[in-house]
Design a protein around this motif. Sequence first.
Motif, PDB file in Angstrom:
ATOM      1  N   ARG A 194       8.732  -6.149  -2.429  1.00 27.55           N
ATOM      2  CA  ARG A 194       8.561  -4.723  -2.689  1.00 27.55           C
ATOM      3  C   ARG A 194       9.679  -4.202  -3.588  1.00 27.55           C
ATOM      4  NH1 ARG A 194      10.546  -0.277  -2.190  1.00 27.55           N
ATOM      5  NH2 ARG A 194      12.314  -1.149  -1.062  1.00 27.55           N
ATOM      6  N   ARG A 195       9.298  -3.451  -4.606  1.00 26.37           N
ATOM      7  CA  ARG A 195      10.249  -2.800  -5.511  1.00 26.37           C
ATOM      8  C   ARG A 195       9.746  -1.399  -5.794  1.00 26.37           C
ATOM      9  NH1 ARG A 195      12.363  -6.761  -4.203  1.00 26.37           N
ATOM     10  NH2 ARG A 195      13.487  -8.337  -5.408  1.00 26.37           N
ATOM     11  N   MET A 196      10.648  -0.521  -6.155  1.00 30.11           N
ATOM     12  CA  MET A 196      10.241   0.798  -6.607  1.00 30.11           C
ATOM     13  C   MET A 196       9.684   0.664  -8.026  1.00 30.11           C
ATOM     14  SD  MET A 196      10.655   2.950  -4.188  1.00 30.11           S
ATOM     15  CE  MET A 196      11.656   3.475  -2.793  1.00 30.11           C
ATOM     16  N   THR A 197       8.469   1.125  -8.221  1.00 23.93           N
ATOM     17  CA  THR A 197       7.784   1.017  -9.509  1.00 23.93           C
ATOM     18  C   THR A 197       7.976   2.308 -10.292  1.00 23.93           C
ATOM     19  OG1 THR A 197       6.129  -0.491  -8.606  1.00 23.93           O
ATOM     20  CG2 THR A 197       5.530   0.710 -10.611  1.00 23.93           C
ATOM     21  N   LEU A 211       6.138   6.789 -15.691  1.00 32.96           N
ATOM     22  CA  LEU A 211       6.039   7.282 -14.323  1.00 32.96           C
ATOM     23  C   LEU A 211       5.026   8.426 -14.261  1.00 32.96           C
ATOM     24  CD1 LEU A 211       6.871   7.580 -11.373  1.00 32.96           C
ATOM     25  CD2 LEU A 211       8.916   8.818 -12.135  1.00 32.96           C
ATOM     26  N   LEU A 212       4.973   9.196 -15.324  1.00 26.95           N
ATOM     27  CA  LEU A 212       4.044  10.333 -15.373  1.00 26.95           C
ATOM     28  C   LEU A 212       2.590   9.900 -15.477  1.00 26.95           C
ATOM     29  CD1 LEU A 212       6.880  11.553 -16.116  1.00 26.95           C
ATOM     30  CD2 LEU A 212       5.618  13.290 -17.362  1.00 26.95           C
ATOM     31  N   ASP A 213       2.366   8.604 -15.713  1.00 26.68           N
ATOM     32  CA  ASP A 213       1.000   8.085 -15.791  1.00 26.68           C
ATOM     33  C   ASP A 213       0.439   7.698 -14.417  1.00 26.68           C
ATOM     34  OD1 ASP A 213       0.865   8.347 -18.553  1.00 26.68           O
ATOM     35  OD2 ASP A 213       1.692   6.336 -18.903  1.00 26.68           O
ATOM     36  N   ALA A 214       1.282   7.729 -13.393  1.00 25.81           N
ATOM     37  CA  ALA A 214       0.802   7.360 -12.054  1.00 25.81           C
ATOM     38  C   ALA A 214      -0.416   8.209 -11.704  1.00 25.81           C
ATOM     39  CB  ALA A 214       1.899   7.564 -11.026  1.00 25.81           C
ATOM     40  N   ALA A 231      -1.186  -4.239  -0.846  1.00 27.88           N
ATOM     41  CA  ALA A 231      -2.471  -4.020  -1.524  1.00 27.88           C
ATOM     42  C   ALA A 231      -2.394  -4.314  -3.019  1.00 27.88           C
ATOM     43  CB  ALA A 231      -2.917  -2.573  -1.298  1.00 27.88           C
ATOM     44  N   GLY A 232      -1.235  -4.762  -3.494  1.00 29.07           N
ATOM     45  CA  GLY A 232      -1.088  -5.089  -4.907  1.00 29.07           C
ATOM     46  C   GLY A 232      -0.834  -3.886  -5.795  1.00 29.07           C
ATOM     47  N   LEU A 233      -0.409  -2.777  -5.189  1.00 28.61           N
ATOM     48  CA  LEU A 233      -0.129  -1.559  -5.946  1.00 28.61           C
ATOM     49  C   LEU A 233       1.372  -1.343  -6.067  1.00 28.61           C
ATOM     50  CD1 LEU A 233      -2.764   0.798  -4.282  1.00 28.61           C
ATOM     51  CD2 LEU A 233      -2.902  -0.233  -6.558  1.00 28.61           C
ATOM     52  N   GLY A 234       1.746  -0.528  -7.041  1.00 29.44           N
ATOM     53  CA  GLY A 234       3.132  -0.128  -7.188  1.00 29.44           C
ATOM     54  C   GLY A 234       3.324   1.252  -6.586  1.00 29.44           C
ATOM     55  N   ALA A 235       4.527   1.505  -6.126  1.00 27.83           N
ATOM     56  CA  ALA A 235       4.830   2.814  -5.553  1.00 27.83           C
ATOM     57  C   ALA A 235       6.295   3.137  -5.779  1.00 27.83           C
ATOM     58  CB  ALA A 235       4.502   2.845  -4.067  1.00 27.83           C
ATOM     59  N   ALA A 269       8.515  12.763  -2.926  1.00 30.30           N
ATOM     60  CA  ALA A 269       7.216  12.475  -3.527  1.00 30.30           C
ATOM     61  C   ALA A 269       7.037  10.964  -3.641  1.00 30.30           C
ATOM     62  CB  ALA A 269       7.102  13.122  -4.900  1.00 30.30           C
ATOM     63  N   ILE A 270       5.783  10.548  -3.617  1.00 33.16           N
ATOM     64  CA  ILE A 270       5.445   9.140  -3.805  1.00 33.16           C
ATOM     65  C   ILE A 270       4.496   9.037  -4.983  1.00 33.16           C
ATOM     66  CG2 ILE A 270       4.423   7.068  -2.797  1.00 33.16           C
ATOM     67  CD1 ILE A 270       4.882   8.400  -0.025  1.00 33.16           C
ATOM     68  N   ALA A 271       4.902   8.291  -5.998  1.00 29.92           N
ATOM     69  CA  ALA A 271       3.994   7.942  -7.091  1.00 29.92           C
ATOM     70  C   ALA A 271       3.306   6.637  -6.706  1.00 29.92           C
ATOM     71  CB  ALA A 271       4.755   7.773  -8.400  1.00 29.92           C
ATOM     72  N   LEU A 272       2.009   6.553  -6.926  1.00 35.14           N
ATOM     73  CA  LEU A 272       1.240   5.381  -6.506  1.00 35.14           C
ATOM     74  C   LEU A 272       0.250   5.008  -7.591  1.00 35.14           C
ATOM     75  CD1 LEU A 272       0.410   3.456  -4.067  1.00 35.14           C
ATOM     76  CD2 LEU A 272      -1.365   5.162  -3.593  1.00 35.14           C
ATOM     77  N   GLY A 273       0.109   3.720  -7.834  1.00 35.29           N
ATOM     78  CA  GLY A 273      -0.873   3.271  -8.810  1.00 35.29           C
ATOM     79  C   GLY A 273      -0.696   1.804  -9.143  1.00 35.29           C
ATOM     80  N   HIS A 274      -1.319   1.402 -10.245  1.00 32.19           N
ATOM     81  CA  HIS A 274      -1.227   0.022 -10.705  1.00 32.19           C
ATOM     82  C   HIS A 274      -0.023  -0.112 -11.627  1.00 32.19           C
ATOM     83  CE1 HIS A 274      -5.221  -0.996  -9.101  1.00 32.19           C
ATOM     84  NE2 HIS A 274      -5.537   0.237  -9.449  1.00 32.19           N
ATOM     85  N   ARG A 275       0.785  -1.132 -11.383  1.00 35.80           N
ATOM     86  CA  ARG A 275       1.963  -1.361 -12.221  1.00 35.80           C
ATOM     87  C   ARG A 275       1.549  -1.720 -13.643  1.00 35.80           C
ATOM     88  NH1 ARG A 275       2.681  -4.450  -7.671  1.00 35.80           N
ATOM     89  NH2 ARG A 275       4.324  -3.801  -6.241  1.00 35.80           N
ATOM     90  N   LEU A 276       2.346  -1.287 -14.601  1.00 36.82           N
ATOM     91  CA  LEU A 276       2.163  -1.765 -15.962  1.00 36.82           C
ATOM     92  C   LEU A 276       2.637  -3.211 -16.050  1.00 36.82           C
ATOM     93  CD1 LEU A 276       3.292   0.971 -18.543  1.00 36.82           C
ATOM     94  CD2 LEU A 276       0.998   0.067 -18.159  1.00 36.82           C
TER      95      LEU A 276
END
Length: 201
Positions: free
Chosen positions: A11-14, A77-80, A137-141, A168-175
């Motif tokens: 786990r890493r901060m994305t 980050l704004l693309d999350a 789940a294979g997502l970045g956060a 706040a939590i940003a969540l999505g698919h890592r680049l």
Amino acid sequence: MSEFTHVVRSRRMTRAFSTESVDPAVVDSLVDLASRAPSAGKTQGWHLVVLEGEQTKRFWDISLPAAKRASFRWTHLLDAPIIALPLADASAYTARYAEPDKARTGLGVGADAWPVPYWTIDTSMSVMTFLLAAQNAGLGALFFGVFHNEVALRVELGIPDDLELLGAIALGHRLDDESGLGRSSNRERRSPDQIIHRNGW
């Protein structure tokens, strides 16, 4: 290495996301797992405001206005596709501990009766569980603080004044080409021997 160990260690901060959306059912599953974190009296006194897709602009336009974005390091980050705001509800805990099975504790009289704010602790544990579930789940956060314009953000989103906003939590698919790590990433991780004080300080 066990699957759990792998999830924790990987786990890493994305800080860079693609704009690909996240299925709402996946978000629901992450929240379901997060709801299983420890909770005093099984109060579960936390809430999550979830902004999806274009709605995330409501968050960024207030917390990071366009005029400040030119110097912002983490442009992707704004693309999350999801911004989630975890909120702790102290009143849920005082109400729960005023119930017959908990009334003898005296914690139902008000938030000031609590030696530590368990609503903050429990919500924080739910957030950590959410971050681990996202990794699984294979997502970045990314969990980050809301340091600017919190009052305006609360007004915009209709968040009650008595709820504590943890961040706040940003969540999505890592680049795939995510570049750069946080400035603190090269700090040495403390060893167990540096952390543990056996049998006393």
